[in-house]
Design an enzyme around this catalytic site. Structure first.
Site, PDB file in Angstrom:
ATOM      1  N   ASP A   1       0.770  -1.364  -0.328  1.00 40.36           N
ATOM      2  CA  ASP A   1       0.130  -0.146  -0.144  1.00 40.36           C
ATOM      3  C   ASP A   1       0.737   1.227  -0.117  1.00 40.36           C
ATOM      4  O   ASP A   1       1.481   1.100   0.855  1.00 40.36           O
ATOM      5  CB  ASP A   1      -1.157  -0.154   1.662  1.00 40.36           C
ATOM      6  CG  ASP A   1      -2.062   1.017   1.809  1.00 40.36           C
ATOM      7  OD1 ASP A   1      -2.240   2.002   0.646  1.00 40.36           O
ATOM      8  OD2 ASP A   1      -3.493   0.586   1.777  1.00 40.36           O
TER       9      ASP A   1
ATOM     10  N   ASN B   1       4.140   4.018 -11.057  1.00 45.09           N
ATOM     11  CA  ASN B   1       2.456   4.371 -11.820  1.00 45.09           C
ATOM     12  C   ASN B   1       1.447   4.462 -10.548  1.00 45.09           C
ATOM     13  O   ASN B   1       1.126   4.621 -10.627  1.00 45.09           O
ATOM     14  CB  ASN B   1       2.195   3.095 -12.408  1.00 45.09           C
ATOM     15  CG  ASN B   1       1.060   2.160 -13.115  1.00 45.09           C
ATOM     16  OD1 ASN B   1       0.704   3.437 -13.643  1.00 45.09           O
ATOM     17  ND2 ASN B   1       0.268   1.866 -12.037  1.00 45.09           N
TER      18      ASN B   1
ATOM     19  N   TYR C   1      -6.385  16.467  -7.018  1.00 42.95           N
ATOM     20  CA  TYR C   1      -5.963  15.170  -8.110  1.00 42.95           C
ATOM     21  C   TYR C   1      -4.411  16.394  -8.323  1.00 42.95           C
ATOM     22  O   TYR C   1      -3.422  15.766  -8.658  1.00 42.95           O
ATOM     23  CB  TYR C   1      -6.543  14.570  -8.950  1.00 42.95           C
ATOM     24  CG  TYR C   1      -5.730  13.813 -10.111  1.00 42.95           C
ATOM     25  CD1 TYR C   1      -4.790  12.717  -9.344  1.00 42.95           C
ATOM     26  CD2 TYR C   1      -5.901  13.747 -11.216  1.00 42.95           C
ATOM     27  CE1 TYR C   1      -4.278  11.768  -9.970  1.00 42.95           C
ATOM     28  CE2 TYR C   1      -4.882  13.881 -11.792  1.00 42.95           C
ATOM     29  CZ  TYR C   1      -4.835  12.684 -11.488  1.00 42.95           C
ATOM     30  OH  TYR C   1      -3.917  10.839 -12.882  1.00 42.95           O
TER      31      TYR C   1
ATOM     32  N   LYS D   1      -0.540  16.128  -9.513  1.00 41.58           N
ATOM     33  CA  LYS D   1       0.299  16.192 -10.175  1.00 41.58           C
ATOM     34  C   LYS D   1       1.660  16.946 -10.553  1.00 41.58           C
ATOM     35  O   LYS D   1       2.360  16.767 -10.869  1.00 41.58           O
ATOM     36  CB  LYS D   1      -0.405  15.295 -11.338  1.00 41.58           C
ATOM     37  CG  LYS D   1      -1.492  14.275 -11.183  1.00 41.58           C
ATOM     38  CD  LYS D   1      -0.338  12.966 -10.892  1.00 41.58           C
ATOM     39  CE  LYS D   1      -0.841  11.822 -10.869  1.00 41.58           C
ATOM     40  NZ  LYS D   1       0.108  10.260 -11.224  1.00 41.58           N
TER      41      LYS D   1
ATOM     42  N   VAL E   1      -7.122   9.253 -20.824  1.00 42.14           N
ATOM     43  CA  VAL E   1      -6.768   7.526 -20.981  1.00 42.14           C
ATOM     44  C   VAL E   1      -8.486   6.690 -20.017  1.00 42.14           C
ATOM     45  O   VAL E   1      -9.083   7.035 -19.425  1.00 42.14           O
ATOM     46  CB  VAL E   1      -5.772   6.810 -20.099  1.00 42.14           C
ATOM     47  CG1 VAL E   1      -5.530   5.610 -20.502  1.00 42.14           C
ATOM     48  CG2 VAL E   1      -5.120   7.822 -20.635  1.00 42.14           C
TER      49      VAL E   1
END
Length: 262
Positions: free
Chosen positions: A69, A92, A158, A162, A191
């Site tokens: 995790d 990733n 988010y 990033k 995506v």
């Protein structure tokens, strides 16, 4: 496959892929395996991870799986210390929760996204930077996003995570310029994976609407770019790649209609 990358440069190397139980991580693992790379795969979902590992072993490579995790820094450290030889680290693992605007965002969601997307990535990278320095070789590939290059409403946390990954990647690139270690950031646009389902907390109907009228990228498209970057000659470093479907020009600029989903 030969037209996408030079697999001979990857044969026999060991690649660590986080978040490899599905989506981009799973496709990346399988493509590396087809290129002859051995794999160390981590994720939180054992059953799905086992499925990916079984498919990867069909290529005749060695695969080990580990439940990790990325929010648990002690678990990350324990795993990394026992991982063995690693040549390429693919950071990733990442997630997004919700579309709430600032003022309505749950503190637990903020913590989960930062712990997973930023702090876990940094913890693992710090360990392997030192490993790669001792090896005098290595490649760190970070999964960024268009959200790390421009912000949009409903994505404040988010986007913040990033942007942090992008800044971290840029600093790392500059810090390691005098070493043989390569640093790459791969930034996907739209995506279609389970990512949007997670964003909408399991509501697949809402997730599907994100891609209406558009032929989006799929996980394999991004996997190709990751493996291609890893397969460049040693003197080449692919520093930063932004990948859109043809119908996208920015985070909020998407042409809907005129492209049929294939």
């Amino acid at each position: 496959m030969a037209s996408v990358f030079n697999s001979s440069r990857l044969a026999g190397k060991t690649v660590l892929v986080t978040g490899s139980s599905g989506g981009i991580g799973a496709e990346t693992a399988l493509l590396f395996a087809r290129a002859g790379a051995n794999l160390i795969l981590t994720a939180r979902r054992q059953a799905q991870l086992d499925e990916v590992a079984a498919k990867a072993r069909e290529s005749g490579v060695t695969v080990s799986t580990h439940i990790v995790d990325m929010r648990d820094r002690k678990a990350i450290k324990a795993f990394a210390e026992s991982a063995g030889r690693v040549d390429i680290l693919v950071n990733n693992a990442g997630m997004v929760l919700g579309t709430e605007h600032v003022g309505q965002i749950a503190e637990d969601d903020v913590q989960t996204m930062f712990d997973t997307n930023v702090l876990g990535l940094i913890s693992l990278t710090q360990i392997f930077v030192n490993v790669f320095k001792k090896q005098n070789s290595g490649h760190i590939i970070n999964l960024g996003s268009i959200a790390g290059k421009e912000a949009y409403a409903g994505g404040s946390i988010y986007c913040a995570t990033k942007h942090a990954v992008s800044a971290f990647n840029g600093s790392l690139l500059r810090e390691l310029v005098s070493t043989p270690i390569r640093v790459t950031q791969i930034c996907p646009g739209m995506v279609e994976t389970e990512f949007s389902v997670t964003r909408f907390r399991g509501d697949r109907e809402k997730a599907d609407k994100v891609y209406e009228g558009v032929q989006p990228l799929v996980a394999y498209d991004i996997a190709e770019e990751i493996v291609w970057a890893a397969s460049r000659p040693d003197h080449i470093n692919i520093a930063d790649v932004l990948i859109f479907p043809k119908a996208q020009a920015a985070a909020g600029v998407v042409h809907r209609g005129g492209y049929e989903k294939k």
